[in-house]
Scaffold this active site. Structure first.
Site, PDB file in Angstrom:
ATOM      1  CG  HIS A 155      45.154  41.269  50.355  1.00 25.02           C
ATOM      2  ND1 HIS A 155      45.848  40.179  49.479  1.00 25.02           N
ATOM      3  CD2 HIS A 155      45.908  41.548  51.235  1.00 25.02           C
ATOM      4  CE1 HIS A 155      46.782  39.564  49.966  1.00 25.02           C
ATOM      5  NE2 HIS A 155      46.959  40.385  51.256  1.00 25.02           N
ATOM      6  CB  SER A 276      28.692  59.968  28.004  1.00 26.58           C
ATOM      7  OG  SER A 276      27.772  59.208  27.148  1.00 26.58           O
ATOM      8  CE  LYS A 282      29.355  57.317  32.274  1.00 23.76           C
ATOM      9  NZ  LYS A 282      29.782  56.325  33.080  1.00 23.76           N
ATOM     10  CD  GLU A 289      38.161  55.190  31.728  1.00 22.93           C
ATOM     11  OE1 GLU A 289      37.295  54.380  32.168  1.00 22.93           O
ATOM     12  OE2 GLU A 289      38.138  56.201  31.033  1.00 22.93           O
TER      13      GLU A 289
END
Ligand code: ARG
Length: 475
Positions: A155, A276, A282, A289
């Site tokens: 969980h 970025s 970044k 992803e």
């Protein structure tokens, strides 16, 4: 070039030609189309439809065409409807009217599905081989971290400490199942549709079995209507690609979350992360992803194909032309994402201290207390209840459960004797789980050894099959 026209007073309207034309995408089948045609011509020769000399001429022209396709000298033009018409045009350009002789006894309906099956066999084997590289990268990472501890989750909450090698190795099992599915696919789909003709079989190609064997199939399909209609093999492959996509998406999700500032477990290599355009600091996990995101199109390709097939009348319908692009897209998607994910896994390092620090938090050793009492013969319901009380006590003192003193533990239950201490550490807890699938170092070491052997065996099998296939393809 059009392969039909005799009964029409005019060619198709421009809009129809544009709709009908598949050569931009089915050109990927060119080499397979040439190879299938060679086998078909040999069949026509055996059936005395084409003489030996003509058959020789056609086969050597097909061989030349294959080389020209390979080096880009021959390709489709604006008048070609599909790959089959382009190849036939190429042959006619070389041989004159004789170039049109090889079309006897077969239809594009059995040709296209045979070409496509060969294309898929070839590419699904390539994907299987790339998967073995992925499993290899995972196995190596698992090996490297088989002495590291980390929190294990259920969980998404701390559950029990685990050996981090165990965490990584779980992915190897998933991809080995994918390789196994591919192996099943290859076996089930090793029958050739060639000889089915348009739908009723061929009177001019008497030995489809020989053509099938020549093309590396086990035999020919037994029902010509089934042969031109069946696209189960396409749906099954797209399912396999979707499951691979799902597995990649779950790895992607893990690497994304593990590389957040909050987790801080994974350090991605600069070459396998991106920046970025506005925030100079970044470093983003874009590969992870994309691995997660690409699964969407892989699943979309499967559902698209299934929707085309649902309720479709038997034998050939033009709807079936829609079977190819989803497969090309899924294969090409995997061809770009897999190497990047392999590189990401090979270069990511994990922060052992940070993971180990988190491993015992959230009262992750509470189960050890219950197990300790169960080993002493106390019914698990009572053991569980007792451990819960320890958690409550620890919470009230702002401690972790393993930080309670011997006295405090014994205050909760007299049987919680001080020998429990050996279990109330990360290594004590993980190393007590020595079952085959368990997270102890010894179980994980044995597991990784087995994973390596299984992957090696799979790789050998794929390499052999690919070698046989490429020998078959040479004319
Ligand atoms: N381009 C077609 C396909 O991919 C080839 C078969 C055409 N057959 C036909 N009867 N029009 O399915």
């Amino acid at each position: 070039m059009a392969l039909w026209g005799g009964r029409f007073s005019a060619g198709p309207a421009q809009s129809v030609a544009a709709l009908s034309r598949s050569v931009e995408f089915d050109w990927r089948l060119a080499q397979y189309d040439i190879r299938v045609n060679v086998a078909h011509v040999r069949g026509l020769e055996a059936g005395n439809v084409i003489g030996g000399a003509d058959s020789q001429k056609i086969i050597s022209a097909l061989g030349e065409l294959s080389q020209e396709v390979e080096c880009g000298k021959f390709t489709y033009n604006s008048s070609d409807e599909d790959v089959h018409s382009a190849i036939e045009r190429g042959l006619i350009e070389k041989l004159g009217p004789l170039g049109g002789a090889f079309r006897a006894g077969r239809s594009r309906n059995d040709l296209v599905v045979t070409d496509f099956k060969l294309y898929m066999i070839d590419h699904i084997m390539e994907i299987a081989q790339t998967l073995t590289l992925l499993v290899d990268a995972l196995n190596r990472s698992a090996e490297e971290y088989k002495d590291a501890l980390a929190p294990g989750f259920t969980h998404l909450q701390h559950a029990q400490p685990i050996n981090f090698g165990h965490e990584i190795a779980k992915h190897s099992h998933a991809f080995l199942r994918d390789i196994d599915r591919i192996s099943d696919w290859l076996e089930r789909n090793s029958f050739s549709p060639l000889g089915a003709g348009a739908l009723a079989g061929s009177g001019l190609q008497p030995h489809p079995e020989s053509a099938a064997k020549e093309l590396g199939f086990v035999g020919a399909l037994a029902n010509s209507i089934d042969a031109v209609s069946d696209r189960d093999f396409v749906a099954e492959a797209l399912f396999i690609f979707s499951v691979i996509g799902i597995h990649l998406s779950r790895i992607g999700e893990e690497f994304t979350i593990w590389s957040t500032t909050e987790f801080g477990w994974a350090k991605l290599d600069d070459a396998f992360s991106t920046g970025s355009s506005i925030m100079p600091q970044k470093k983003n996990p874009d590969i992870a992803e994309l691995a997660r995101g690409k699964s969407g199109r892989l699943i979309g390709n499967l559902t698209g194909l299934l929707t085309v097939l649902k309720g479709l009348p038997f034998a050939y319908n033009r709807d079936l032309q829609e079977d190819k692009e989803p497969v090309f897209d899924s294969i090409e998607t995997l061809q770009v994402i897999l190497p990047a994910v392999i590189g990401m896994i090979e270069t990511t390092t994990f922060d052992r201290e940070r993971m180990a620090r988190g491993a015992l938090t959230g009262h992750a050793l509470a189960t050890e207390i219950a197990d300790f009492l169960a080993r002493k013969g106390i019914p698990f319901s009572e053991a569980h209840e007792t451990s819960g009380k320890c958690v409550r006590l620890a919470d009230s003192l702002s401690l972790e459960v393993h930080e309670l003193t011997d006295e405090q533990l014994q205050g909760v239950h007299a049987q919680l004797t001080s020998d429990i201490r050996t279990l109330l550490t990360g290594l004590g807890a993980t190393n007590s789980r020595t079952s085959v699938s368990g997270t102890s170092q010894s179980s994980v070491s044995a597991q990784i050894s087995l994973l390596k052997v299984t992957n090696q065996v799979a790789l050998k099998k794929i390499e052999n099959a690919r070698e046989t296939f490429s020998r078959m393809m040479s004319i």
